[in-house]
Structures are given as C-alpha cells and as structure tokens.
Design a protein around this motif. Structure first.
Motif, PDB file in Angstrom:
ATOM      1  N   GLU A  15       0.735  -1.244  -0.078  1.00  0.00           N
ATOM      2  CA  GLU A  15       0.044   0.108   0.150  1.00  0.00           C
ATOM      3  C   GLU A  15       1.030   1.326  -0.004  1.00  0.00           C
ATOM      4  O   GLU A  15       0.358   2.137  -0.666  1.00  0.00           O
ATOM      5  CB  GLU A  15      -0.887  -0.247   1.252  1.00  0.00           C
ATOM      6  N   ALA A  19       0.969   4.309  -2.988  1.00  0.00           N
ATOM      7  CA  ALA A  19       0.612   5.343  -2.580  1.00  0.00           C
ATOM      8  C   ALA A  19       1.842   6.233  -3.109  1.00  0.00           C
ATOM      9  O   ALA A  19       1.329   7.439  -3.388  1.00  0.00           O
ATOM     10  CB  ALA A  19       0.532   5.603  -1.073  1.00  0.00           C
ATOM     11  N   LYS A  22       1.383   6.878  -6.601  1.00  0.00           N
ATOM     12  CA  LYS A  22       0.128   7.599  -6.875  1.00  0.00           C
ATOM     13  C   LYS A  22       0.517   8.970  -6.616  1.00  0.00           C
ATOM     14  O   LYS A  22       0.204  10.053  -7.557  1.00  0.00           O
ATOM     15  CB  LYS A  22      -1.066   7.359  -6.094  1.00  0.00           C
ATOM     16  N   LEU A 166       1.740   5.812   5.261  1.00  0.00           N
ATOM     17  CA  LEU A 166       0.351   6.007   4.380  1.00  0.00           C
ATOM     18  C   LEU A 166      -0.466   6.989   5.003  1.00  0.00           C
ATOM     19  O   LEU A 166      -1.191   7.868   4.291  1.00  0.00           O
ATOM     20  CB  LEU A 166      -0.479   4.603   4.801  1.00  0.00           C
ATOM     21  N   ALA A 171      -3.124   8.187   2.060  1.00  0.00           N
ATOM     22  CA  ALA A 171      -3.745   6.899   1.742  1.00  0.00           C
ATOM     23  C   ALA A 171      -4.606   6.151   2.661  1.00  0.00           C
ATOM     24  O   ALA A 171      -4.425   6.453   3.851  1.00  0.00           O
ATOM     25  CB  ALA A 171      -2.665   5.665   1.294  1.00  0.00           C
TER      26      ALA A 171
END
Length: 171
Positions: A15, A19, A22, A166, A171
C-alpha cells in the motif's frame, strides 16, 4: 515472524508503494532499532525499485551524524532514542537522498541489560517513529510497546512506521 504479522506488513508495504506511485514520490528509510527491516519489507515487493530510492541503516550515533546529518548536540542533549532524533533522521534522509518522503525510527528493542538495553526513563520497547515529506509537517509517534521481545518490538515498529507513511501520503 508470526505469519499473520508478516502478511499485514506485506500488505502495508504494498500500500505504501502504491501510494508513493500515485503521489509520484520516491521513498527513503532511516532505521536504527529495526536495522533495515522497513526497507526490507518494501523491497520484498516486486517492482519496488520504481519508488524505493535508498535505505539508511544508522545504528550508531556516528552513522546518524555522518549519514543523515543529525546534529550531534541533539543526540548529546536528548539521547539517540528521542522525538528530536527521529524527526532529524527522517528529515535528514530526505535531504541526503533523491527521495521526497522519509520514514525513520529509533528505539530500544531489548532485551534489557547493563549494556544499554533500557532504563527507567527509556525502557525497553520505547520507539520513536517519524515520517518526513517535502513541503509537509513531519509526523512523529512515540510508541511504548513494552518488553514484549526484541523481534516483536522490531516487527511492531515496521508495521506502525508503514501505517504512518500511509497517513502522510493521504492513503
């Protein structure tokens, strides 16, 4: 490592990498008590090289000062296991790399002993985690895991550091 914890860490690492992709940012780590386990969790994911820029393992005070430019007076005044040092490590990792986000940790994994394995003021299980990102306020968390075992403190630190990353990445 407990299979359930390993699975959670692998999921969190994937994750974090997603992230970073992104957001279009590169990632670095600066680790003391985990000895590179955060970087190891991230680089265990295939394709991580597109966002993982580098990892610093700065176990000694000299390494923190030399590699990350943590001011010696902060270490002397507050100790290596402190909020100030964790923040300086994360920010120094970003400044001394080509990354835009840095994850850092410093702590006492244990076991307690006469050679520096904890004290009343800084007990075994005390860990400071910081996440720095360009143009953002650095995040910090003080974790008090307790004397749950060296491996367990390190695993919990990896998990919580990835969760903080995160949060920083939105995220």
């Amino acid at each position: 490592m407990n299979a359930e914890i390993a699975s959670e860490i692998e999921k969190l690492a994937a994750e974090v990498l997603a992230a970073c992709r992104k957001r279009g940012v590169m990632l670095t780590t600066a680790e003391s008590c985990t000895g590179g386990l955060i970087a190891g969790a991230l680089t265990a994911i295939a394709g991580s090289s597109d966002v993982m820029e580098r990892g610093f393992v700065t176990y000694s005070n000299e390494a923190k000062i030399g590699m990350l430019r943590v001011p010696a007076e902060i270490i002397a005044g507050r100790g290596a296991v402190s909020e100030e040092v964790a923040r300086a490590m994360a920010e120094g990792a970003v400044r001394n790399s080509n990354a835009q986000i840095g994850i850092a940790c410093t702590g006492i994994a244990g076991p307690g002993n006469s050679s520096g394995g904890g004290s009343a003021a800084k007990p075994v299980g005390l860990v400071h985690i910081a996440v720095a990102m360009v143009q953002e306020d650095t995040l910090h968390a003080e974790m008090r895991y307790g004397d749950i075992g060296r491996a367990e403190v390190r695993e919990a630190t990896v998990r919580d550091a990835l969760k903080m990353a995160l949060r920083m990445l939105g995220a």
